[in-house]
Design a protein around this motif. Structure first.
Motif, PDB file in Angstrom:
ATOM      1  N   ASP A 167       0.863  -1.173   0.000  1.00 42.04           N
ATOM      2  CA  ASP A 167       0.000   0.000   0.000  1.00 42.04           C
ATOM      3  C   ASP A 167       0.902   1.226   0.000  1.00 42.04           C
ATOM      4  N   GLN A 168       0.842   2.024  -1.082  1.00 42.74           N
ATOM      5  CA  GLN A 168       1.772   3.140  -1.237  1.00 42.74           C
ATOM      6  C   GLN A 168       1.382   4.369  -0.429  1.00 42.74           C
ATOM      7  N   ASN A 169       0.226   4.375   0.200  1.00 47.97           N
ATOM      8  CA  ASN A 169      -0.115   5.497   1.065  1.00 47.97           C
ATOM      9  C   ASN A 169       0.862   5.546   2.234  1.00 47.97           C
ATOM     10  N   LYS A 267      -4.004  17.708  -6.379  1.00 46.10           N
ATOM     11  CA  LYS A 267      -3.979  16.709  -5.318  1.00 46.10           C
ATOM     12  C   LYS A 267      -2.578  16.506  -4.750  1.00 46.10           C
ATOM     13  N   LYS A 268      -1.574  16.368  -5.607  1.00 45.61           N
ATOM     14  CA  LYS A 268      -0.273  15.871  -5.174  1.00 45.61           C
ATOM     15  C   LYS A 268       0.828  16.922  -5.108  1.00 45.61           C
ATOM     16  N   TYR A 269       0.607  18.105  -5.693  1.00 44.18           N
ATOM     17  CA  TYR A 269       1.674  19.106  -5.665  1.00 44.18           C
ATOM     18  C   TYR A 269       1.930  19.539  -4.222  1.00 44.18           C
ATOM     19  N   THR A 533       4.133  13.484   1.817  1.00 41.61           N
ATOM     20  CA  THR A 533       3.581  13.283   0.473  1.00 41.61           C
ATOM     21  C   THR A 533       2.086  13.036   0.594  1.00 41.61           C
ATOM     22  N   TYR A 534       1.409  13.116  -0.543  1.00 37.97           N
ATOM     23  CA  TYR A 534      -0.043  12.979  -0.525  1.00 37.97           C
ATOM     24  C   TYR A 534      -0.448  11.549  -0.202  1.00 37.97           C
ATOM     25  N   ASP A 535      -1.382  11.418   0.719  1.00 40.26           N
ATOM     26  CA  ASP A 535      -1.907  10.119   1.129  1.00 40.26           C
ATOM     27  C   ASP A 535      -3.345  10.008   0.639  1.00 40.26           C
ATOM     28  N   GLU A 536      -3.568   9.108  -0.320  1.00 44.61           N
ATOM     29  CA  GLU A 536      -4.883   8.952  -0.943  1.00 44.61           C
ATOM     30  C   GLU A 536      -5.936   8.545   0.084  1.00 44.61           C
ATOM     31  N   LEU A 538      -6.065   9.244   3.248  1.00 47.17           N
ATOM     32  CA  LEU A 538      -6.373  10.321   4.178  1.00 47.17           C
ATOM     33  C   LEU A 538      -6.892  11.570   3.483  1.00 47.17           C
ATOM     34  N   GLY A 539      -6.592  11.678   2.181  1.00 45.22           N
ATOM     35  CA  GLY A 539      -6.980  12.871   1.443  1.00 45.22           C
ATOM     36  C   GLY A 539      -6.166  14.095   1.821  1.00 45.22           C
ATOM     37  N   GLU A 540      -4.956  13.890   2.302  1.00 45.21           N
ATOM     38  CA  GLU A 540      -4.098  14.999   2.703  1.00 45.21           C
ATOM     39  C   GLU A 540      -2.646  14.528   2.723  1.00 45.21           C
ATOM     40  N   PHE A 541      -1.746  15.491   2.899  1.00 45.55           N
ATOM     41  CA  PHE A 541      -0.331  15.153   2.972  1.00 45.55           C
ATOM     42  C   PHE A 541      -0.027  14.549   4.347  1.00 45.55           C
ATOM     43  N   TYR A 542       0.885  13.576   4.329  1.00 44.89           N
ATOM     44  CA  TYR A 542       1.203  12.855   5.564  1.00 44.89           C
ATOM     45  C   TYR A 542       2.700  12.594   5.622  1.00 44.89           C
ATOM     46  N   ALA A 543       3.309  12.865   6.775  1.00 43.80           N
ATOM     47  CA  ALA A 543       4.713  12.549   7.031  1.00 43.80           C
ATOM     48  C   ALA A 543       4.764  11.440   8.076  1.00 43.80           C
TER      49      ALA A 543
END
Length: 784
Positions: A167-169, A267-269, A533-536, A538-543
């Motif tokens: 899972d790439q998220n 979404k990802k920028y 990076t963007y987490d599909e 969660l719908g937001e960026f996540y570290a």
């Protein structure tokens, strides 16, 4: 004596117990049925396959690619720091051109592998367990042929280019969701999951389990239940992985590709909020141009619309298509001069081409340019659109505008207003541009690069300092590290007191490589930061807090502890800036330059657009250990600022290098203090501070036998002891004595003649402070 009824009852109870135990054994066997095997040919002896890649950075810097069997014990344990042992790594062969996708590989399986065993059958008993492998791609940079901690980027398991699918998220923390394992069972009594269970996760308590035959079995986890295959020569193709695969809009029409690109950016920028970008406004501005280009089948108009869209986003990492012929036409004409803006706000001529239009018109070096075509020079510069757009930082934009404000097509009439040195009156002349690029090249911050440079080049300067220029973190990774470690050994072997690292023409590359090269100058495994990076899901960026960047320290003999100065400029970009940022931690190095670095702080990915155009954009938002966005838009500012003025612009030599040398001279300057006299048999106490040494006068006679002992009452001071003659010629020195105490010592010295000696107390590298005790032990008196 037992009566018969009791004996009968006991026998009945015993029989019931035995039958119960037998029933339990049958029940356990029933709970773990044997796996249903397909293609039962005794198990694999060799594996072949293909590795297809689309990511534009896949081969960057790679010169020792590997295909291995990768021990998956780390995933079973969910241990992101798991390091597979060298003996567990089964190395394969790459059997076609690695640099052409797809490439092929083969792996010969050992009779008995050496991965770590894991009991994964969830039966409550203690079993030997199985060895679990994935086939995976890696690149080898450090050390021998096997992967070490730095090659493994800190450990864990593969997230891409492997026989497994995760899972790439980023919030999923590398959970496996499919693909193929190669499992080795030491006997036929070991269980393995046949599915993911209700929780959808592998190697958890709800996994259904089957018994594996002895030896190797391939487990296909893309089927439900899993498929168990014992083909002799199977083919297993590696999976690039969603999130790693390149976004591809190339098969779409211009407008649909633009729509897809916009949604990808939306979404990802990484810096939408940080830079205040309104994507709806971008659609309103640029979509009609893509529609028109598509309606007219106008490739040039499409490419121009795409270029202008990219240019509108202030991010120097973004790449845009450029029409080379149009660039050559619009910038081919010069006036035979280059200009720079000095610290007092003037724009002056710092280059004149002999016989060029400017020189022929009487414009002199140091002349102040006040207007171009009647527009005040400041306004003209601000209105100029460089062909090297976009830029992340205002200072980089301004420097490039200074270059392009005086570039035009050939044979263009240009009006310049100027004041020559010493004159008070402005003059205005009309000049005609000629075909010359000498002045344009002179103003480049990458002037002098040929493309034939090694990734690292180093030498010793006349003053004894080391000098190294790092041109790239995207050249041959392995060669880069070999040169780097050779340099470190040379510096340490020569006792080089200071090092100058020139980063001014380093355009970046691998951020991980940059981090780990900086680690050679530290003695602590510092946390450097993280990337969101963007987490599909969660719908937001996540570290991921478990995936922070940190130094992985080399061995102590490969660490350099001398003083360091890092030279920077606006062409130091991306990974170059992360290296520089790392060197500011713990004030490890001075940063020397006239301008900050370029300000390119994002992690990158590539995407494809129609007409074969491949571009890149920022998907990673890099932050420091406290979560603050770093580098992007600002760069790393010099801590030793070299002025931009007429003196520095027209000085001979390299003023930034000279400033670094001056800084090291000052940093390495040691203050010598007089401690007075000390006699044989005497002890004195004192305190030494950083960059200071204390000298004591010691008078000895012929026949004396002495030891000089330097101790630290706290045990934390790294002392250094030196002994000189009256002429300050070094006779002996010691850093660490052989015993735990004293800290430093010169022991059992026999004095041949009457002497006056200088005993000097200091610290290693003159870099610490603390209390000490200096004692001159009379060994002759002791022996008597």
């Amino acid at each position: 004596m037992l009566n018969k009824p009791f004996i009968r009852a006991s026998l009945v109870l015993a029989l019931v117990f035995i039958l119960g135990a037998f029933s339990m054994t049958l029940a356990q066997d029933a709970e773990i049925p044997p796996a249903t095997i397909v293609n039962d040919e005794g198990g694999p002896v060799s594996i072949t396959g293909e590795v297809a890649y689309s990511n534009g950075f896949f081969t960057l810097g790679v010169d020792e690619p590997l295909i291995i069997l990768e021990d998956q014990a780390g995933f079973v344990d969910r241990d992101r720091a798991f390091l597979m042992s060298p003996q567990s790594q089964v190395l394969g062969k790459i059997t076609s051109d690695f640099y052409s996708s797809p490439f092929t590989y083969s792996v010969e399986l050992p009779i008995v592998p050496a991965a770590e065993l894991r009991d994964v059958d969830n039966d409550g008993g203690e079993d030997p367990g199985v060895m679990i492998y994935a086939v995976a791609y890696w690149t080898n940079i450090w050390g021998d042929s096997y992967l070490e901690e730095r090659d493994l980027q800190g450990g864990g398991w593969s997230g891409a280019y492997a026989s497994t699918r995760i899972d790439q998220n980023p919030s999923a923390k590398g959970e496996l969701i499919g693909g193929t394992y190669v499992v080795y069972a030491p006997d036929d009594q070991q269980g393995f999951p046949s599915g993911f269970g209700e929780d959808g996760k592998l190697f958890t308590e709800d996994d259904p389990t089957v018994l594996l035959p002895s030896g190797y079995t391939m487990v296909n986890m893309d089927s439900e239940p899993f498929t168990f295959d014992r083909s002799r020569n199977p083919q297993i193709d590696l999976i690039e992985g969603e999130g790693v695969e390149q976004e591809d809009f190339s098969a779409l029409g211009y407008t649909e590709a633009f729509d897809g690109m916009i949604e990808m950016f939306r979404k990802k920028y990484a810096y939408t909020e940080f830079k205040g970008i309104d994507w709806d406004a971008k659609i309103a501005e640029f979509r009609p141009r893509f529609e028109e280009a598509e309606a007219n089948s106008d490739v040039a108009a499409y490419a121009l619309a795409l270029r202008d869209f990219i240019w509108s986003i202030p991010d120097g990492h973004l790449s845009a298509p450029v029409d080379d012929q149009q660039f050559a036409f619009e910038t081919g004409g010069g006036l035979g001069l280059a200009i720079r803006e000095v610290d007092d706000g003037r724009v002056i001529v710092n280059f004149l081409l002999d016989g060029g239009p400017a020189a022929e018109a009487g414009i002199e070096l140091r002349a102040e340019i006040t207007a171009v075509n009647g527009t005040p020079i400041g306004e003209a510069i601000t209105a100029t659109q460089p062909w090297s757009l976009p830029f992340s930082s205002e200072h980089n934009l301004r420097l490039q505008q200074l270059r392009y404000v005086i570039r035009f097509p050939v044979d263009t009439e240009v009006e310049l207003t100027y004041k020559n040195p010493g004159e008070t009156e402005e003059q205005t002349v009309s000049l005609t541009t000629i075909a010359e690029r000498t002045s344009f090249s002179f103003s480049s911050f990458n002037v002098g690069l040929t493309g034939f440079e090694q990734p690292i080049e180093y030498r010793v300067l006349d003053n004894g300092y080391g000098y190294v220029k790092i041109y790239s973190f995207s050249d041959s990774d392995r060669l880069t590290i070999q040169l780097w470690e050779r340099m470190i050994r040379t510096l340490n072997g020569a006792g080089t007191p200071g090092l100058i690292i020139d980063m001014r023409q380093n355009g970046g590359g691998s951020g991980f490589l940059a981090d780990q090269m900086a680690a050679y100058f530290f003695n602590e495994s510092l946390v450097l930061g993280n990337g969101a990076t963007y987490d599909e899901s969660l719908g937001e960026f996540y570290a991921d807090p478990d995936f922070e960047s940190k130094f992985i320290l080399p061995s102590e003999d490969l660490r350099y502890n001398g003083k360091i100065a890092v030279l920077v400029g606006p062409s130091c970009s991306s990974a170059c800036e992360f290296f520089t940022y790392n060197m500011t931690l713990q004030e490890r190095a001075a940063v020397v330059g006239q301008y900050p670095t370029g300000g390119l702080g994002g992690g990158q990915d590539t995407y494809l657009m129609p007409e074969g155009i491949q571009l890149q954009y920022s998907i990673g938002r890099n932050v420091d250990a406290e979560g603050n966005i770093i580098i992007e838009g600002t760069g790393i500012a010099p801590t030793v600022k070299v002025p931009v003025n007429e003196e520095t612009l027209f000085a001979e030599g390299d003023v930034i290098l000279d400033a670094a040398v001056a800084h090291l001279d000052e940093a390495l300057q040691v203050d010598i203090q007089e401690g007075g006299e000390i006699a044989v048999g005497e002890a004195v106490e004192g305190e030494v501070v950083e960059r200071t040494r204390i000298q004591y006068i010691l008078t000895v006679k012929a026949g004396d036998r002495i030891s000089i002992l330097l101790t630290d009452p706290t045990g934390e001071l790294d002392t250094y002891l030196r002994l000189y003659d009256e002429g300050l010629n070094l006779l002996a020195e010691n850093d660490d004595s052989e015993s735990a105490a004293p800290n430093s010592s010169l022991e059992d010295l026999e004095i041949p003649v009457d002497l006056t000696l200088i005993v000097e107390v200091g610290t290693y590298d003159d870099s610490s402070s603390g209390a000490f005790t200096l004692e001159i032990v009379n060994l002759a008196a002791t022996s008597t």
